[in-house]
Design an enzyme around this catalytic site. Sequence first.
Site, PDB file in Angstrom:
ATOM      1  N   HIS A 194       6.158 -43.074   3.745  1.00  0.00           N
ATOM      2  CA  HIS A 194       4.969 -43.688   4.325  1.00  0.00           C
ATOM      3  C   HIS A 194       4.261 -42.654   5.217  1.00  0.00           C
ATOM      4  O   HIS A 194       4.911 -41.974   6.018  1.00  0.00           O
ATOM      5  CB  HIS A 194       5.380 -44.908   5.152  1.00  0.00           C
ATOM      6  N   HIS A 196       3.112 -40.676   8.024  1.00  0.00           N
ATOM      7  CA  HIS A 196       3.412 -40.812   9.448  1.00  0.00           C
ATOM      8  C   HIS A 196       3.752 -39.458  10.052  1.00  0.00           C
ATOM      9  O   HIS A 196       3.996 -38.481   9.351  1.00  0.00           O
ATOM     10  CB  HIS A 196       4.596 -41.771   9.669  1.00  0.00           C
ATOM     11  N   GLN A 198       5.327 -37.856  14.201  1.00  0.00           N
ATOM     12  CA  GLN A 198       6.127 -38.214  15.366  1.00  0.00           C
ATOM     13  C   GLN A 198       5.552 -37.534  16.604  1.00  0.00           C
ATOM     14  O   GLN A 198       4.698 -36.639  16.506  1.00  0.00           O
ATOM     15  CB  GLN A 198       7.586 -37.796  15.168  1.00  0.00           C
TER      16      GLN A 198
END
Length: 357
Positions: A194, A196, A198
């Site tokens: 997915h 994404h 961090q």
Amino acid sequence: MNAVTRIGQVGEKAVFRRHHRKPDGRSLFLYGFAKPDGVSLPEGNDPVAKGGELRWHPFRREWNVYAAHRQNRTFKPSSAEDPLAPSKPGGAVTEIPFETFEVAVFGNKFTSLHPEAPDPPEIPGVSSQPAVGACEVVVYTPEQTGSLYTVGQERRRLLLSAWNDRYEALFQQGCAFVMPFESRGEEVGVTLHHPHGQIYGFGEVPQVQRQMASAFDDGFSLERLLPQWSEYSVDEAGGVSAFCPPFARFPFEVWLTPRRRVPGPWDFSEEESDGFAHLLGEVTRRYDRFFGRDTAYMLTLHAAPKGCEQTFHFTAQFYPILRAPGRVKFLASVEQGTGVFTVDVMPEEAARTLRAQ
């Protein structure tokens, strides 16, 4: 807690943030141009580890994180069990208990750094301390596939607003250095496909950023050198340059930086914000076109550590780990053992290649 706050704007559009407290105590922040005001769905409440420990490497002169609980983190779930997808009534429980969202940020369940990290055991001859800090997951889109290019300019601008909001919050919480980053592709160890990234907030400034800050303090100036590096230019937008640095360590490494010195993206002008967001997508597009696939890369944002704002010059750095279509750049024995990289593609040739995409 479900407070919705207006935190700024992008052009004519207001940016909103909703803070949701998860049952296990972690925070979830929803960012949107529309107010994130949906009703939350059921969530899990499993115990969450509070980080690991830092141990000092006496030869490399750096702190490293030890977090054994991360061995059991989520590993390549099916699309039906995607923990970064929006939750659906009667469906699998996910990390985001809402049926829709634009950008979401939440505390990592398998965190390496934590504000309440426990004291480590004593080891003879080894310096250690709690791994104090923060680890957060940033979800770019509710869609299960996509990239920084395909999400579009408006979503990239919203992502930039979310990053800046988290910079401010994590510095206020006592972090000494904050780094948003993205790891893309299985070759760099990604276990969730997915789209994404961090954010890590460090209690100690890492060695690389200490050295960067020292270089800027000693007079190294990207602002002065960029006009002399036209041969290494890949693209430019809104006063922001995309270029292959002459001293790149990875083949096709690209940096993004404003042409004027700014310590972090929180100080971008509106034009620079637009340019930076555009280039995040454009560099990704150029990589994927040249390599003929979703390019495996590491992206790191290097803003000023706390207290270094007066001389530090912000850069975002892409490290693709492909050296040619179908060929991976491996970090082999000499590179791992000495830190001396062997670069297979001259940066000036890499720049010419990417300019043509």
